[in-house]
Enzyme design. Structure first.
Site, PDB file in Angstrom:
ATOM      1  N   ASP A   1       0.872  -1.177   0.000  1.00  0.00           N
ATOM      2  CA  ASP A   1       0.000   0.000   0.000  1.00  0.00           C
ATOM      3  C   ASP A   1       0.900   1.215   0.000  1.00  0.00           C
ATOM      4  OD1 ASP A   1      -1.690   2.131   0.369  1.00  0.00           O
ATOM      5  OD2 ASP A   1      -3.193   0.880   1.345  1.00  0.00           O
ATOM      6  N   ALA A   2       0.958   1.873  -1.162  1.00  0.00           N
ATOM      7  CA  ALA A   2       1.947   2.921  -1.398  1.00  0.00           C
ATOM      8  C   ALA A   2       1.621   4.242  -0.708  1.00  0.00           C
ATOM      9  CB  ALA A   2       2.124   3.138  -2.901  1.00  0.00           C
TER      10      ALA A   2
ATOM     11  N   SER B   1       3.810   1.826 -11.340  1.00  0.00           N
ATOM     12  CA  SER B   1       2.670   1.881 -12.261  1.00  0.00           C
ATOM     13  C   SER B   1       1.378   1.895 -11.450  1.00  0.00           C
ATOM     14  CB  SER B   1       2.714   0.671 -13.206  1.00  0.00           C
ATOM     15  OG  SER B   1       1.648   0.735 -14.128  1.00  0.00           O
TER      16      SER B   1
ATOM     17  N   LEU C   1       4.654   6.105 -14.522  1.00  0.00           N
ATOM     18  CA  LEU C   1       3.659   6.359 -15.565  1.00  0.00           C
ATOM     19  C   LEU C   1       2.932   7.649 -15.261  1.00  0.00           C
ATOM     20  CD1 LEU C   1       2.914   4.271 -17.894  1.00  0.00           C
ATOM     21  CD2 LEU C   1       4.140   3.248 -16.010  1.00  0.00           C
TER      22      LEU C   1
ATOM     23  N   TYR D   1     -10.673  14.594 -15.545  1.00  0.00           N
ATOM     24  CA  TYR D   1      -9.543  13.973 -14.824  1.00  0.00           C
ATOM     25  C   TYR D   1      -9.323  14.796 -13.572  1.00  0.00           C
ATOM     26  CZ  TYR D   1      -5.082  11.438 -14.458  1.00  0.00           C
ATOM     27  OH  TYR D   1      -4.035  10.633 -14.058  1.00  0.00           O
TER      28      TYR D   1
ATOM     29  N   TYR E   1       0.445  11.119 -17.061  1.00  0.00           N
ATOM     30  CA  TYR E   1      -0.602  11.407 -18.048  1.00  0.00           C
ATOM     31  C   TYR E   1      -0.616  12.894 -18.360  1.00  0.00           C
ATOM     32  CZ  TYR E   1      -5.191  11.631 -20.233  1.00  0.00           C
ATOM     33  OH  TYR E   1      -6.212  11.870 -21.103  1.00  0.00           O
TER      34      TYR E   1
ATOM     35  N   SER F   1      -7.999   0.715 -18.720  1.00  0.00           N
ATOM     36  CA  SER F   1      -7.583  -0.185 -17.637  1.00  0.00           C
ATOM     37  C   SER F   1      -8.616  -0.111 -16.515  1.00  0.00           C
ATOM     38  CB  SER F   1      -6.232   0.272 -17.092  1.00  0.00           C
ATOM     39  OG  SER F   1      -6.411   1.540 -16.493  1.00  0.00           O
ATOM     40  N   ARG F   2      -8.398  -0.928 -15.470  1.00  0.00           N
ATOM     41  CA  ARG F   2      -9.307  -0.896 -14.322  1.00  0.00           C
ATOM     42  C   ARG F   2      -9.283   0.477 -13.638  1.00  0.00           C
ATOM     43  NH1 ARG F   2     -11.149  -5.429 -11.214  1.00  0.00           N
ATOM     44  NH2 ARG F   2     -11.730  -4.764  -9.126  1.00  0.00           N
TER      45      ARG F   2
HETATM   46  N1  LIG Z   1      -5.019   4.039 -18.243  1.00  0.00           N
HETATM   47  C1  LIG Z   1      -4.732   5.255 -18.672  1.00  0.00           C
HETATM   48  O1  LIG Z   1      -5.444   5.828 -19.494  1.00  0.00           O
HETATM   49  C2  LIG Z   1      -3.454   5.911 -18.204  1.00  0.00           C
HETATM   50  C3  LIG Z   1      -2.890   6.951 -18.988  1.00  0.00           C
HETATM   51  C4  LIG Z   1      -1.695   7.521 -18.560  1.00  0.00           C
HETATM   52  C5  LIG Z   1      -1.098   7.094 -17.383  1.00  0.00           C
HETATM   53  N2  LIG Z   1      -1.675   6.090 -16.643  1.00  0.00           N
HETATM   54  C6  LIG Z   1      -0.998   5.661 -15.416  1.00  0.00           C
HETATM   55  O2  LIG Z   1      -0.564   4.324 -15.538  1.00  0.00           O
HETATM   56  C7  LIG Z   1      -0.381   3.795 -14.224  1.00  0.00           C
HETATM   57  C8  LIG Z   1      -1.028   2.430 -14.140  1.00  0.00           C
HETATM   58  O3  LIG Z   1      -2.430   2.568 -14.255  1.00  0.00           O
HETATM   59  P1  LIG Z   1      -3.341   1.707 -15.243  1.00  0.00           P
HETATM   60  O4  LIG Z   1      -4.207   2.668 -15.974  1.00  0.00           O
HETATM   61  O5  LIG Z   1      -2.502   0.759 -16.018  1.00  0.00           O
HETATM   62  O6  LIG Z   1      -4.337   0.953 -14.262  1.00  0.00           O
HETATM   63  P2  LIG Z   1      -4.198  -0.333 -13.342  1.00  0.00           P
HETATM   64  O7  LIG Z   1      -5.516  -0.475 -12.683  1.00  0.00           O
HETATM   65  O8  LIG Z   1      -3.698  -1.509 -14.127  1.00  0.00           O
HETATM   66  O9  LIG Z   1      -3.042   0.066 -12.308  1.00  0.00           O
HETATM   67  C9  LIG Z   1      -3.201   0.858 -11.184  1.00  0.00           C
HETATM   68  C10 LIG Z   1      -2.779   0.020  -9.991  1.00  0.00           C
HETATM   69  O10 LIG Z   1      -2.602   0.845  -8.851  1.00  0.00           O
HETATM   70  C11 LIG Z   1      -2.954   0.063  -7.733  1.00  0.00           C
HETATM   71  N3  LIG Z   1      -3.120   0.923  -6.561  1.00  0.00           N
HETATM   72  C12 LIG Z   1      -4.083   1.825  -6.291  1.00  0.00           C
HETATM   73  N4  LIG Z   1      -3.858   2.406  -5.102  1.00  0.00           N
HETATM   74  C13 LIG Z   1      -2.730   1.862  -4.597  1.00  0.00           C
HETATM   75  C14 LIG Z   1      -1.996   2.036  -3.391  1.00  0.00           C
HETATM   76  N5  LIG Z   1      -2.386   2.896  -2.448  1.00  0.00           N
HETATM   77  N6  LIG Z   1      -0.891   1.277  -3.194  1.00  0.00           N
HETATM   78  C15 LIG Z   1      -0.480   0.390  -4.131  1.00  0.00           C
HETATM   79  N7  LIG Z   1      -1.129   0.189  -5.297  1.00  0.00           N
HETATM   80  C16 LIG Z   1      -2.250   0.921  -5.522  1.00  0.00           C
HETATM   81  C17 LIG Z   1      -4.213  -0.655  -8.184  1.00  0.00           C
HETATM   82  O11 LIG Z   1      -4.514  -1.784  -7.382  1.00  0.00           O
HETATM   83  C18 LIG Z   1      -3.812  -1.051  -9.618  1.00  0.00           C
HETATM   84  O12 LIG Z   1      -3.204  -2.327  -9.618  1.00  0.00           O
HETATM   85  C19 LIG Z   1      -0.961   4.833 -13.256  1.00  0.00           C
HETATM   86  O13 LIG Z   1       0.073   5.652 -12.755  1.00  0.00           O
HETATM   87  C20 LIG Z   1      -1.849   5.652 -14.174  1.00  0.00           C
HETATM   88  O14 LIG Z   1      -2.111   6.955 -13.685  1.00  0.00           O
HETATM   89  C21 LIG Z   1      -2.828   5.486 -17.034  1.00  0.00           C
END
Ligand SMILES: NC(=O)c1ccc[n+]([C@@H]2O[C@H](COP(=O)([O-])OP(=O)(O)OC[C@H]3O[C@@H](n4cnc5c(N)ncnc54)[C@H](O)[C@@H]3O)[C@@H](O)[C@H]2O)c1
Length: 296
Positions: A79-80, A128, A178, A190, A180, A230-231
């Site tokens: 838990d980050a 990520s 990662l 957002y 955005y 993504s989720r």
């Molecule tokens: N999906 C998009 O459109 C997009 C675009 C640009 C950047 N991003 C970034 O990519 C990264 C990954 O996101 P994603 O979209 O692949 O979704 P994802 O759901 O695959 O990943 C996000 C992860 O963060 C975890 N998480 C949430 N709170 C947490 C905490 N307190 N401690 C530890 N883990 C925690 C979740 O359980 C999940 O596994 C993020 O930084 C997101 O902001 C996503």
């Protein structure tokens, strides 16, 4: 041939709980390049993730080009938003999702990694993960705790990881996060201070690259990815529209895949990128370069 060769390297990807997001695709790309890969998973998502793995629900996406299944060397609870176990409130420690996982703070994970792989056992760390408790609220309406929560989970967590994992990295180690584009341009919807968190993450990438580069010899970069359903992104509520809009208006109209981000992360983590640090690298089909929507 010029190959991305990560043979003998050890990677940790923080923020993997299914096979739909960037973290999974990055883990897979690192493994394809020969790295051994561990992941870190948020305790509330850990049971579901373990079930998906054990029941074979992800076998298709785990298939590597060799035919073998992607396996994780370790799966750490993380838990980050907590730097140390002492900081975790009792109601969290005793919560049913947390009580059996032990110290899932960033420091706890660093200690487990050091115990499992030694004091210099890691080459690559990928951040990520993101979380904004009020992501659906416009910035104009966000509470102080919602704003600070977004910055804490999504930006400070990276600083905390570099503090604690910098000393564990072998020579030429690499950190990648990662981000955005909402950090620098307005993306309506957002919200919750997530745009602020991403701006902090990008700025910190530069300062951390300097400080940790000098102190630990590591490189620190961030990938500004285009939208992907993504989720986590589905929590924003308008992700499908964002994906559609980008494909209509970007220089390249095919939809961004997680694999395209995975291979850039593998490159940035590899010796081929030894001259790149402090950079925000766009992997968004070129959308960031546009200054006007394409008339439809
Ligand atoms: N999906 C998009 O459109 C997009 C675009 C640009 C950047 N991003 C970034 O990519 C990264 C990954 O996101 P994603 O979209 O692949 O979704 P994802 O759901 O695959 O990943 C996000 C992860 O963060 C975890 N998480 C949430 N709170 C947490 C905490 N307190 N401690 C530890 N883990 C925690 C979740 O359980 C999940 O596994 C993020 O930084 C997101 O902001 C996503």
């Amino acid at each position: 041939m010029l190959n991305i060769d990560l043979t003998g390297k050890r990677a940790l990807v923080a923020g993997v709980a299914d096979d739909a997001g960037f973290g999974f695709a990055i883990a897979k790309a690192l493994a394809e390049a020969g790295a051994s890969v561990s992941v870190a998973t948020w305790p509330p998502a850990l049971n579901i993730f373990m079930n998906l793995l054990e029941r074979g629900k992800m076998d298709e996406s785990r298939r590597l080009s060799t035919g073998e299944l992607l396996t994780f060397e370790k799966i750490y609870p993380l838990d980050a938003v907590y730097d140390t176990y002492e900081e975790m409130p009792d109601d969290v420690k005793t919560n049913k999702r947390y009580k059996d996982v032990g110290d899932c703070s960033i420091n706890g994970m660093a200690q487990r990694v050091a115990a499992d792989f030694g004091e210099k056992g890691l080459d690559i760390l990928v951040h990520s993960l993101a979380n904004g408790p009020e992501v659906k609220k416009p910035l104009l309406e966000v509470s102080r705790s919602g704003y600070l929560g977004a910055v804490s989970a999504s930006a400070y967590s990276m600083i905390s990881m570099v503090q604690r994992f910098g000393p564990l990295m072998r020579e030429n180690g690499s950190f990648v996060s990662l981000t955005y584009m909402a950090s620098e341009r307005v993306i309506p919807g957002y919200g919750g201070g997530m745009s602020s968190a991403k701006a902090a993450l990008e700025s910190d990438t530069r300062t951390l690259a300097f400080e940790a580069g000098r102190k630990y010899g590591v490189r620190i970069n961030t990938i500004s990815a285009g939208p992907l359903a993504s989720r986590a992104a589905s929590a924003i509520g308008i992700i499908e529209k964002m994906v559609e809009y980008v494909s209509q208006n970007a220089p390249l109209t095919s939809k961004l895949t997680a694999e395209e981000v995975g291979s850039v992360a593998a490159f940035l983590s590899s010796p081929l990128a030894s001259g790149i640090t402090g950079s925000t690298v766009y992997v968004d089909k070129g959308y960031h370069a546009m200054g006007m929507a394409v008339p439809q």
